[in-house]
Design an enzyme around this catalytic site. Sequence first.
Site, mmCIF file in Angstrom:
data_model
loop_
_atom_site.group_PDB
_atom_site.id
_atom_site.type_symbol
_atom_site.label_atom_id
_atom_site.label_comp_id
_atom_site.label_asym_id
_atom_site.label_seq_id
_atom_site.Cartn_x
_atom_site.Cartn_y
_atom_site.Cartn_z
ATOM 1 N N GLU A 30 -1.687 -9.418 -3.391
ATOM 2 C CA GLU A 30 -3.133 -9.612 -3.600
ATOM 3 C C GLU A 30 -3.356 -9.348 -5.114
ATOM 4 O OE1 GLU A 30 -5.304 -9.036 0.761
ATOM 5 O OE2 GLU A 30 -4.363 -7.135 -0.158
ATOM 6 N N GLY A 44 -0.852 -5.769 -0.422
ATOM 7 C CA GLY A 44 -1.553 -5.509 -1.564
ATOM 8 C C GLY A 44 -0.977 -5.764 -2.870
ATOM 9 N N ALA A 56 0.897 -1.143 0.023
ATOM 10 C CA ALA A 56 -0.094 0.146 0.042
ATOM 11 C C ALA A 56 0.812 1.242 0.084
ATOM 12 C CB ALA A 56 -0.820 -0.151 1.293
ATOM 13 N N GLU A 92 0.614 -7.628 6.526
ATOM 14 C CA GLU A 92 -0.220 -6.446 7.447
ATOM 15 C C GLU A 92 -0.237 -6.610 8.723
ATOM 16 O OE1 GLU A 92 -0.696 -8.150 4.402
ATOM 17 O OE2 GLU A 92 -1.730 -6.886 2.963
#
Length: 644
Positions: A104, A101, A62, A124
């Site tokens: 992901e 992310g 992120a 995270e």
Amino acid sequence: MTLLTVRRDGEIAVVTLDNPPVNAISEAVRKELFEMVGQIDADPGLRAAVLICAGRTFLAGADVREFGKPPVEPHLPDVVDRIEAAEKPWVAAIHGAALGGGFEIAMGCRFRVAVESARVGLPEVTLGVIPGASGTVRTPRLAGVEAAVELVTSGRPLSAAKAQKAGLLDAVVSGDLESGAVAFARKALGADLPMPVSKRPLEQMPEEFWQGARKTASKAGHQAPLRALDSICFATEHGFSEAMAHERETFLDLRGSDEAAALRHVFFAERAAPKPAALKGIEPRPFKSVGVIGGGTMGAGIAGACREAGMEIILIERDAEAVARGLDNVGKIFDGAVKRGKISEEGRAERMAGVRGSSDYAELAQVDLVIEAVFEEIGVKRAVFAELGRVCRSDALLATNTSYLDPRAIAEGLPNPERFIGLHFFSPAHIMKLLEIVPTPDTAPDVLATGFALGRALNKMPVQAGICEGFIGNRILKRYRAEAEGLVLQGVAISEIDAAMRDYGFRMGPFEAQDLGGLDIAFLQREGARAAGREVAETLGDVLVRAGRKGQKTAGGWYDYAEGDRTPQPSAAVSELLGERISGSLDLPRSEIAERLVGAMAAEGQAILDEGIAQAPQDIDLVEVHGYGFPRWKGGPMFAVAAS
Ligand code: NAI
């Protein structure tokens, strides 16, 4: 599109993201990726897409500037879904790191290939949240529940080889990543495509598995790993979209938690600390060759840490026998690394070949840096620096590892005093991250900059401290212990105080920690100050040491210990020794005990700031988190008190 560019390689689109420095997933990146999927699907000349990144890494996670702020559309889960739902399959081509992310997004792709040096992970939980874009939902479908639980609840990234073994990557390519990924895509188009990850079946795990996993996850001390585990468990029992909604809800809930705020605070402090703005543009001096004086506990650890970072070491001890002992101490550090599987036997031999021992200071004539770690006695240290002043290059950095002595007094009379600095390592020095960097008024800016550069090279957390007794960390420790003794004097049970600090998140309370380390260290330091004519109040610790209770090494300190057992047992002998000094029967809830002790740490921290000993409150928090076991998810004493 300004961040994404497309190059055609036959029927394959090579989509390159260039968002320096780490291809963070900003709002613009999400938007462009979302739109790119449609463009590629609409192009009849294309059959697949390779997603690759420019610069040093794949999408590394992120955008830190968006941390803690309300999410902005398009949301990452929608981007991941969009990529997965593309008519033309996407291949993620990973170098550097695919984290959070970034990974992901890679899981939204139909395939994942990576270079050998790549790392993938879902870190995270280390920021107090859980993956928010299908990490807890897609990972168990991709790699199985067990691997998903390990990856998500530990937050630890995996090497490409391990990730491939776990099923997180389809291939590891050697050579050029882009051509390797295009070749992979071309081959994949010739066969049946695998199902998108979200459509893959999920295995069910027995209840014992979840119990074991909960036990492991709860060891972290904060809630994110447990909540991540619950989210994976939920995903195994519900459909994909229900699980996604649950994950998102948990993610948003944790994002606003005190723990996540504290972990973000430490994260940002850690990013800033190694490169202080005031030292920008100042060139550090070299430190390729390092002399270490003293091969005891600290000297051996410092030598081991510097050698591990590739420096050539000369270890100076008093005589041949002490030299051999010192080298042996360094050898034991590398033995430990071999045992833990961190290095091979050859690696150990190679490291030891770069550590030379001697009792002749003349050997230091050409070294770049000398770190002194001899006995904590001003006379001994002064004699060492007088010798160093004679034999070393006039521009060689000279550093002391003193814990309590005044560096100015150690350096008195040293020629070229601008090259002198305090470098306060913590024990064991090859493991502990904290490095207090203590300039004197004479220290040159490039010497201070070298201290920080050395900290970075050693992978430590360097923090600047001013001169006072105990610098930042040990001064706060003294206040913390004094406050804890104060509670004992008012009648609070020793074991309750320790339990309160464990409940707060410390691995050990103040008294059990002293029993482990030995009460005599601080006692001797106080006795030294008394001998020097300073007034130092008698502590309860002094009473115990005078009665022969130095901690676990003497079978008792604040607690008793049964032979061969390290479990602290409340001690009748201690009650007797301290009995008449205790003047109350205060009964405090544990939360209040912790509040008082953390409050005392923060109050001392504030005094340290006011005196200019620390540069900023977050530096004090880093010292506590990295040197004194303060729970990271509480952010350090300054953060904790400001937030309360
Ligand atoms: P130690 O007693 O384990 O080692 C000191 C070593 O210095 C001994 O091997 C001794 O032979 C050697 N030595 C003494 N005089 C010497 C000389 N003139 N030339 C060469 N070698 C000489 O002590 P330790 O614990 O390693 O402490 C060293 C320094 O580090 C002290 O200043 C201490 O305050 C500081 N320190 C200690 C920490 C700890 O937890 N032990 C933590 C941080 C700093």
